[in-house]
Write an enzyme that holds these catalytic residues in place. Structure first.
Site, PDB file in Angstrom:
ATOM      1  N   GLU A  80      -5.891  -4.606  10.312  1.00 25.89           N
ATOM      2  CA  GLU A  80      -4.813  -3.659  10.587  1.00 25.89           C
ATOM      3  C   GLU A  80      -5.117  -2.900  11.875  1.00 25.89           C
ATOM      4  OE1 GLU A  80      -2.605  -2.428   6.765  1.00 25.89           O
ATOM      5  OE2 GLU A  80      -4.396  -1.207   6.880  1.00 25.89           O
ATOM      6  N   ASN A 108       0.872  -1.171   0.000  1.00 24.44           N
ATOM      7  CA  ASN A 108       0.000   0.000   0.000  1.00 24.44           C
ATOM      8  C   ASN A 108       0.909   1.221   0.000  1.00 24.44           C
ATOM      9  OD1 ASN A 108      -1.791   2.050   0.518  1.00 24.44           O
ATOM     10  ND2 ASN A 108      -2.276   1.395   2.616  1.00 24.44           N
ATOM     11  N   TRP A 109       1.021   1.834  -1.171  1.00 26.32           N
ATOM     12  CA  TRP A 109       1.994   2.931  -1.300  1.00 26.32           C
ATOM     13  C   TRP A 109       1.506   4.214  -0.639  1.00 26.32           C
ATOM     14  CZ3 TRP A 109       4.174   2.686  -7.041  1.00 26.32           C
ATOM     15  CH2 TRP A 109       4.860   1.476  -7.194  1.00 26.32           C
ATOM     16  N   HIS A 117      -9.533   1.589   4.464  1.00 25.86           N
ATOM     17  CA  HIS A 117      -8.294   1.772   5.224  1.00 25.86           C
ATOM     18  C   HIS A 117      -8.551   2.737   6.387  1.00 25.86           C
ATOM     19  CE1 HIS A 117      -4.243   2.850   6.326  1.00 25.86           C
ATOM     20  NE2 HIS A 117      -3.870   1.734   5.757  1.00 25.86           N
ATOM     21  N   GLU A 171      -6.932   5.100   7.522  1.00 25.94           N
ATOM     22  CA  GLU A 171      -6.657   6.510   7.222  1.00 25.94           C
ATOM     23  C   GLU A 171      -7.840   7.134   6.479  1.00 25.94           C
ATOM     24  OE1 GLU A 171      -2.857   5.741   5.366  1.00 25.94           O
ATOM     25  OE2 GLU A 171      -2.103   5.141   7.337  1.00 25.94           O
ATOM     26  N   GLY A 206       2.693  -1.127   4.304  1.00 30.32           N
ATOM     27  CA  GLY A 206       2.830   0.296   3.992  1.00 30.32           C
ATOM     28  C   GLY A 206       4.290   0.664   3.790  1.00 30.32           C
ATOM     29  N   GLY A 207       4.906   1.186   4.836  1.00 28.23           N
ATOM     30  CA  GLY A 207       6.279   1.705   4.749  1.00 28.23           C
ATOM     31  C   GLY A 207       7.262   0.756   4.088  1.00 28.23           C
ATOM     32  N   GLY A 244       2.279   2.245  10.806  1.00 29.61           N
ATOM     33  CA  GLY A 244       3.297   3.283  10.695  1.00 29.61           C
ATOM     34  C   GLY A 244       3.949   3.651  12.021  1.00 29.61           C
ATOM     35  N   SER A 249       3.062  -2.124  10.439  1.00 36.41           N
ATOM     36  CA  SER A 249       4.500  -2.223  10.721  1.00 36.41           C
ATOM     37  C   SER A 249       5.081  -3.604  10.434  1.00 36.41           C
ATOM     38  CB  SER A 249       4.798  -1.790  12.159  1.00 36.41           C
ATOM     39  OG  SER A 249       4.419  -0.443  12.350  1.00 36.41           O
TER      40      SER A 249
END
Ligand code: PGA
Length: 252
Positions: free
Chosen positions: A168, A9-10, A96, A98, A235-236, A174, A214
């Site tokens: 998640e 997931n960019w 998501h 966010e 993600g990261g 993150g 993470s």
């Protein structure tokens, strides 16, 4: 048998040029590597066409990170599920945390998005997860069950069978703080049980449930080894080819 999936997931990262370069690097790195999972790159809308062209469709599925809750029309700035599908993308991340937190996406809105994604042949990667206070109050099971029921349980069994779930925990996204493998297993098993109660064992057993938050090469192996964890939403660590490859190859 359900599939293992590792999906990047960019988020709102990489310019078009950087994103295409990253996709090409991952595509190259996968050559000659036998993987035990499907690989998905979920990119910003604007990257989709170029990333679809840059990768081998047999090895990498491309997806988006969101789509509109409306079919088409006067919704300035929105991108429909049909538009996403017309790029060659196969997946869409929906719900998501966010999007829920910053863009006020409710269970009802997400329900509409899921229906439109499915109607356009996209596989929704539907995210659920509790915030820290909910975990501390031991409400995480209730929160996650409600998120699934409110947005997904009006689907027919045939449609539900096309959904991928991503658990998640918001406190792990993150933050560098992952759920332990046992915490992930516990709630993944609960999610599968919740699905079984509604749609039966066969559909529950065939639903891929990904862990996100993470995830990195050093912890992915232990988390993915759990029987109800079928891969990850990353993600990261998906923004560098080597760390993403380290996660793709983490299955025992
Ligand atoms: P993270 O993000 O891997 O950077 O924690 C996961 C996600 O939000 O999908």
């Amino acid at each position: 048998m359900r599939k293992n999936i590792v999906a990047g997931n960019w988020k709102m990262n990489t310019t078009l040029q950087e994103g295409v370069a990253l996709a090409k690097e991952i595509n190259e790195a996968l050559k000659g590597v036998e993987t035990k999972c499907d690989v998905v790159l979920a990119t910003p809308f604007i990257h989709l066409v170029s990333v679809v062209e840059a990768v081998d469709a047999a090895r990498i599925g491309v997806g988006d990170e969101n789509c509109a809750d409306k079919v088409e029309g006067a919704y300035t700035g929105e991108v429909s599920a049909a538009m996403v599908a017309s790029t060659g993308a196969k997946y869409v991340i929906l719900g998501h945390s966010e999007r829920r937190a910053y863009y006020h996406e409710t269970a009802e809105i997400l329900k509409d998005k899921v229906v439109l994604a499915l109607a356009n042949g996209l596989t929704p990667i539907f995210c659920v997860g509790e915030v820290l206070e909910e975990r501390e109050a031991e409400k995480h099971f209730d929160v996650v069950a409600a998120q699934i029921k409110e947005s997904l349980f009006d689907l027919t069994a045939e449609d539900f069978a096309k959904i991928v779930i991503a658990y998640e925990p918001v406190w792990a996204i993150g933050t560098g703080k992952t759920a332990t493998a046992d915490q992930a297993q516990e709630i993944h098993a609960f999610i599968r049980q919740t699905i079984a109660e509604k749609y039966g064992n066969e559909i529950a057993e065939n639903t891929s449930i990904l862990y996100g938050g993470s995830c990195k090469p050093s912890n992915a192996g232990e988390i993915f080894a759990k029987p109800d964890v079928d891969g990850g939403l990353i993600g990261g660590a998906a923004l560098k080819a080597d760390s993403f490859m380290g996660i793709i190859t983490a299955f025992e």
